[in-house]
Each structure stands twice: as structure tokens, then as C-alpha cells.
Design an enzyme around this catalytic site. Structure first.
Site, short mmCIF file in Angstrom:
data_model
loop_
_atom_site.label_atom_id
_atom_site.label_comp_id
_atom_site.label_asym_id
_atom_site.label_seq_id
_atom_site.Cartn_x
_atom_site.Cartn_y
_atom_site.Cartn_z
N ARG A 1 1.05 -1.27 -0.01
CA ARG A 1 0.12 -0.19 -0.05
C ARG A 1 0.83 1.29 -0.10
NH1 ARG A 1 -3.43 -2.83 -1.79
NH2 ARG A 1 -5.42 -3.12 -0.48
N GLU B 1 -3.47 7.81 -4.29
CA GLU B 1 -3.94 7.44 -5.52
C GLU B 1 -5.06 8.03 -5.83
OE1 GLU B 1 -2.21 2.88 -4.61
OE2 GLU B 1 -4.21 3.05 -5.46
N HIS C 1 -1.86 0.96 -9.72
CA HIS C 1 -2.21 -0.06 -8.87
C HIS C 1 -2.96 -1.27 -9.60
CE1 HIS C 1 -3.92 -0.81 -4.73
NE2 HIS C 1 -3.64 -1.59 -5.30
#
Lengths: 326, 313
Positions: free
Chosen positions: B232, B261, B279
Site C-alpha cells: 500500500r 492514488e 495499482h
């Protein structure tokens, strides 16, 4: 290794492209006497230089891709060994070497891990859209357009390796760890290898989701990845090539890619380097690499060790490594 | 079950959305103009929340939904869910472990290869026509490099298995040493970073692992070291990472996740030793379908009073 009396270092003839002084030349020069026509002063043609030294030359160090033709070989009547600088030997007239009983060694296993690494890198990039994803991020599209289109899983994909030599075996070992299912085509079935063998590339393609070209370029293998083979591979097929450009019918490959008839391609080699078909530049599902599968310093260190060891072995009448069978 | 209300936290997968729509009464949270108003009006109609890596069920949302029975995450990471709150209220929580392990591990290796061999940069080099003028630079061999893994769970082990096929020696850090594992253990992330060439983050994001890769770790990894993050964004102190890369104090980075993000630090765009992805760790057609099936399977099991497939709480 103490010498009893002063000995002349053994003579090695060097055949290299102009403007390319291979990186470990100076270290080789501490052990061998390198005769290089491109260093001659006053300048002398290769032809003339070779002829002048012909009586004392038993070994030629050939830095690719300078070709070794029958004509050139005819200038060296006492030549016994050609030490190659690359994995490929398609620039050497092997028929003539066979006729004259000249041994040829290549880069052999020195390059294999790096080439295998690049083949795997290309396959992951094509299936998982790594380069395309990076372009997406760089263009600010992640924030603007949201989720990037999905790629495809490696696990379970059937990978057909065209040529299970040193490079092919390293590729197989790596891809197995990703859960890929390996099969191969090569001149002869290898009984110690657990993967299914197909007698020809067409049958291999029918049973594969991806083909990896990593074999030597010869008259038999030229364009072996043909239109029929690529059609058999199918619309979800991926082509990876780390061998030589001419293993693939490049015109057909481009046509199929542009027409959406293949899932994608990862190419380190091309038929007419450094020219790359422009039509590929606008495709997102293609990864292009400038023939750099062996372009790491570690590779050249390994090559230097191999070449030095082979030259020393030759002059001490000891067995050679990575002898090319032809 | 089409009277059961399911709140989908954000757009995540059209196949999942279709399936949820078919089977339940689906509320698409991202389409409502006023979220508090929506929750106030619909609070009694929502029994389930479907979240993912971007949005889940924090304490506020859980409190706002008195009829909430289950939170099913379209991810393996649980950092967007207030697990303690769910436990307190007897709300079940499920995630999607195992089905995405291989894809994430594949991508971690893909990033290592892409960074070390400058795959994306050399592709750009060819497309720009520069190859006609000269060869691309030498890059760095991947085979044999020391790989250090933070977190040796499912994903960490899958990464180790793949890296071993490239003859990479493996070392790791985790909260406790695993006696049955043959890899070299380091009791701190800084020591791990000091002894590896490539450091990869593969642990869950919790309060303890927030910024687990900080300045000290980055310094220990050094100008020849490469950081790979498929965990993460908040695992890494991003501003520290950016300055280390820009100042060449860190050798390179392959990042699939970021602190904020979809915003990616633009200072990184000009570097040739980074690879930045949006991602996509589990982003394959095959895996997202398997994840969606798991979410649906868990929801159906719950409402049919059968055992949950992949419960966390």
C-alpha cells in the site's frame, strides 16, 4: 603459474567491427598477444594483415557481428579455433568451419541468464501491460480516466519455447515458478527434459498461448515463426523474441499485430536492426527492446571470464567450454 | 435476495457490479450527490457494504448503517475497513485472499525486471527513433541479486518462490522469525535493507507498518538499492522516497501503489530508474473475475446462513 623461461605470449588474431573496442581488451593483452588489423600502424586492410600473419595464427577471436566468410578463412590455413563473442554464430560460415575442422566456441552459458531474464521481463510486460501502464501514469490518465484496462494472468499460460538450448532452459526454469505450463520444439527431443516436445513449431503454436523465440538462426530456422504458425497461435497469442529477428516473418508479424490478430509481442531483435517497423510504434500491446538482452556489465564480466578461460585452455591443450555443435 | 441492500463503495469492476445488481438491491455510493443525506434516507435498507483498496467501511460509515451485517472487500488488504468497529458490532468481514496472490507476486517480479533492465525506458528509446543513432545504455542483471522481503505471508512467499527461480538469495523481515523457513531473517527492516539489493514491501498495512519504509530504511538500501512496493502507498514515506530518488541516494524504484492514488509524484516522471504503475497488482481479467466471484460467494453464503468462504472477522 611460474614459467621456467621467458615465453612469448600466445598469438590471438582479433576480428572486430571498427569503432568497437571490446571492454576487456586491455586485460586480455596482459596474457595474450593480440593481433588486431584495426590497430595496425600504418593502417592495413584486414585481408593484408591476416595474410601477413597467417603462418602463426591458430586462434581467432571474433567480435560479432563482423562476418567470418570462407574467403577470410582461406587466408588462415592453420586456424584451429574461432572464439565467438556472442551466443549467436550465424555470422560465421559454419559449413566452411566444418569442412576445415575448425572448432567454434560461443558465449554459451555466460549470456543465458541475462537473455532469459529479458525474455521473462518481456512476457510479463506484454501480459500485465507494464510499459503501457507506465505510459498511462506518465500521461496523467490515471487521475483523468480512472482504472487502467486489465491485463492477463501468467499462471496457467501455456508457453512454447522455440529451441530448448541454454537460454531456453533458463527461460523454462523461470516461467515454471510463475505457474506457466512449458512445452518446446527443438531439432531433437531431449529425453531428460520433462516438458512435452513438439516436432514442429506449428504444432507447438497450436498448443500454446505464447511462443518464445530463443534458438540459433540458421537456414532451417529462418522465418520458422511464419504466418501459419502465428495464425495457429491465435488471437490471444503472444510472441516473444530474444533470438534473432529473422526467426520471425517480421512483415507478417507486423500485419497480424496491426490487425489485432495477436494479443501482443515483446521483441528484443528485428530483421533489420536498428530499423524497427514504424507501424509498431503506435501499438500499446507491443514492447520493443533495442537488442540489449546481454547488455549488462555482469554479462560482459561472465563473457570475459569465459573467453579468457577458453583461450588459456586452448593454449594448454585442455578441454574447451561452450563448443558449438554444428 | 433482491430485497437485500448492498452498498458498493466505489466503481471497481463491471462484472462484479452486474452480478451484485442482478442478485441484490445495489446502491452505487459514488453516484449519490449528497452522501450524508443518502445514508440518512437509506440507512435501514443497507445490510452489506462492498469495498476495495480505495474505499471500504470506516467507523463513520459503520455507525451510519445500523442494519449492516457484512463488509465484503474486493481486495485482500483490509486497511480501509475499521476491523475493531466491525468486531464490536458483530459485523462480518471478508476479503479475497489466495486468488490474487500469484498476480501480485508476478507483478512484483515484473517490476524488479523492468527497473533493473530499464525495460520501459528502452522501449521509449526505440519508439523515439534513438536506436538508429546508437545503442542503449548498459543496464543491470537481475539474476542472482539479493531480494529482501518485508512480510513473508502468502504474497511474500510467492515472490520468494519466483525470485529463487532467478537464483536470487532471499532474506526477509517479519514480526517474528519463521523457524520452518530457510531464508535469512533480519529482526529489523533497516538491517534487511542494508543487506539486500532489492527490497520489496509485501506486508499488510496497519498502524504498525505505516511508513515502515522510512528515511533510515531508504538510506540503508542506498544508491545501488531498488525499492519495490506492491503493498500500500502508506507503507512508504513517499516524500522521502521521492527526494532520495531525485537526489540519486536510492538506486531505483518500482511502485504499483502510492500514498494518494491516483496522484503520482510528478518529480519521478523524468527518472530512468523508476517504473510507476496504476495499482494493477491484481489487475488481470482472470483474477478480478475470481475476486468478484469470491465477493458474491461470501455475500450469498452470509445471507443464506452458510459458512463464509473467506472470513476475516
Amino acid at each position: 603459474m611460474a614459467t621456467v623461461e621467458e615465453e612469448e605470449p600466445p598469438l590471438v588474431l582479433v576480428h572486430r567491427p571498427p569503432n568497437f573496442n571490446f571492454p576487456f581488451k586491455h586485460r586480455l593483452q596482459t596474457r595474450f598477444c593480440l593481433l588486431d588489423p584495426l590497430d595496425s600502424d600504418p593502417p592495413e586492410s584486414t585481408h593484408s594483415f591476416f595474410s601477413r600473419h597467417s603462418a602463426s595464427i591458430r586462434v581467432l577471436l571474433c567480435v560479432d557481428p563482423t562476418p567470418i566468410t570462407r574467403d577470410l578463412l582461406s587466408l588462415l590455413p592453420f586456424l584451429q579455433l574461432i572464439v565467438g563473442y556472442s551466443a549467436g554464430v550465424d555470422h560465421i560460415d559454419l559449413d566452411e568451419c566444418r569442412r576445415r575442422n575448425i572448432t567454434v566456441t560461443n558465449a554459451g552459458k555466460a549470456f543465458s541468464p541475462d537473455v532469459a531474464d529479458l525474455a521473462v521481463a518481456l512476457l510479463i510486460d506484454v501480459l500485465r501491460r507494464v510499459s503501457a501502464g507506465f505510459r498511462y501514469v506518465r500521461a496523467g490518465l490515471w487521475a483523468r480516466n480512472g482504472e487502467f484496462p486489465l491485463g492477463f494472468k501468467l499462471g496457467g499460460k501455456r508457453v512454447g519455447i522455440v529451441g530448448l538450448g541454454s537460454v531456453g532452459s533458463e527461460i523454462a526454469k523461470r516461467l515454471e515458478s510463475f505457474g506457466c505450463v512449458i512445452s518446446y520444439n527443438s531439432r531433437r527431443k531431449k529425453p531428460s527434459v520433462p516438458f512435452p516436445w513438439y516436432e514442429n513449431v506449428y504444432d507447438l503454436a497450436v498448443n500454446s498461448d505464447a511462443l518464445v523465440g530463443c534458438c540459433a538462426l540458421t537456414e532451417e530456422t529462418r522465418h520458422m515463426i511464419s504466418k501459419d504458425v502465428m495464425t495457429a497461435l491465435g488471437k490471444e497469442g503472444v510472441i516473444i523474441n530474444v533470438g534473432r529477428g529473422a526467426l520471425i516473418d517480421e512483415k507478417e508479424l507486423v500485419r497480424l499485430l496491426v490487425g489485432g490478430e495477436l494479443r501482443g509481442a515483446g521483441l528484443d531483435v528485428f530483421e533489420n536492426e536498428p530499423d524497427v517497423p514504424q507501424e509498431l510504434f503506435s501499438l500499446d500491446n507491443v514492447v520493443l527492446s533495442p537488442h540489449c538482452a546481454v547488455a549488462t556489465p555482469e554479462c560482459f564480466d561472465a563473457l570475459e571470464q569465459l573467453i579468457t578461460a577458453n583461450l588459456e585452455a586452448f593454449f594448454s591443450n585442455k578441454p574447451l567450454q561452450s563448443v558449438v555443435e554444428f | 435476495m433482491d430485497s437485500i441492500g448492498v452498498l458498493m463503495a466505489c466503481p471497481m469492476n463491471s462484472y462484479l457490479e452486474q452480478q451484485l445488481d442482478k442478485r441484490f438491491k445495489l446502491f452505487r455510493f459514488w453516484t449519490v450527490p449528497d452522501k450524508s443525506l443518502f445514508l440518512a434516507s437509506n440507512k435501514d435498507s443497507i445490510q452489506a457494504v462492498v469495498g476495495n483498496a480505495s474505499a471500504g467501511a470506516d467507523a463513520e460509515l459503520v455507525e451510519a448503517l445500523p442494519k449492516l451485517e457484512i463488509v465484503a472487500s474486493f481486495s485482500v488488504g483490509l486497511d480501509k475497513i475499521d476491523l475493531a468497529k466491525c468486531k464490536e458490532k458483530g459485523i462480518r468481514v471478508t476479503n479475497t485472499p489466495d486468488v490474487l496472490t500469484e498476480d501480485v507476486a508476478d507483478l512484483a517480479i515484473g517490476l524488479m525486471l523492468a527497473v533493473l533492465r530499464k525495460l520501459c525506458e528502452s522501449d521509449r528509446y526505440v519508439r523515439s527513433g534513438k536506436w538508429k543513432k546508437g545503442d542503449y545504455v548498459l543496464t543491470t542483471k537481475f539474476t542472482g541479486k539479493e531480494v529482501g522481503i518485508i512480510g513473508l505471508g502468502r504474497i511474500g512467499m510467492a515472490i520468494a518462490k519466483r525470485a529463487e527461480a532467478f537464483s536470487c538469495p532471499i532474506s526477509y523481515y517479519s514480526r517474528t522469525k519463521k523457524p520452518e523457513i530457510n531464508y535469512k531473517y533480519y529482526p529489523s527492516v533497516v538491517e534487511l535493507a542494508a543487506h539486500c539489493d532489492i527490497l520489496v514491501v509485501a506486508c499488510p498495512l496497519t498502524k504498525e507498518t505505516h511508513h515502515i519504509v522510512n528515511r533510515d530504511v531508504i538510506n540503508a538500501l542506498g544508491p545501488k538499492g531498488v525499492l519495490i512496493n506492491i503493498g500500500r502507498g502508506p507503507h512508504v514515506d513517499e516524500p522521502e522516497l521521492v527526494s532520495a530518488l531525485v537526489e540519486h541516494r536510492l538506486g531505483g524504484a518500482g511502485l504499483d501503489v502510492f500514498e494518494n492514488e491516483p496522484y503520482v509524484p510528478e518529480e519521478l516522471f523524468g527518472l530512468d530508474n523508476v517504473v510507476l504503475l496504476p495499482h494493477v497488482g491484481s489487475g488481470t481479467v482472470e483474477t478480478r473475475e475470481a475476486m468478484a466471484d469470491l465477493v458474491i460467494g461470501n455475500l450469498e453464503a452470509h445471507f443464506q446462513k452458510k459458512p463464509l468462504l473467506t472470513p476475516v472477522v
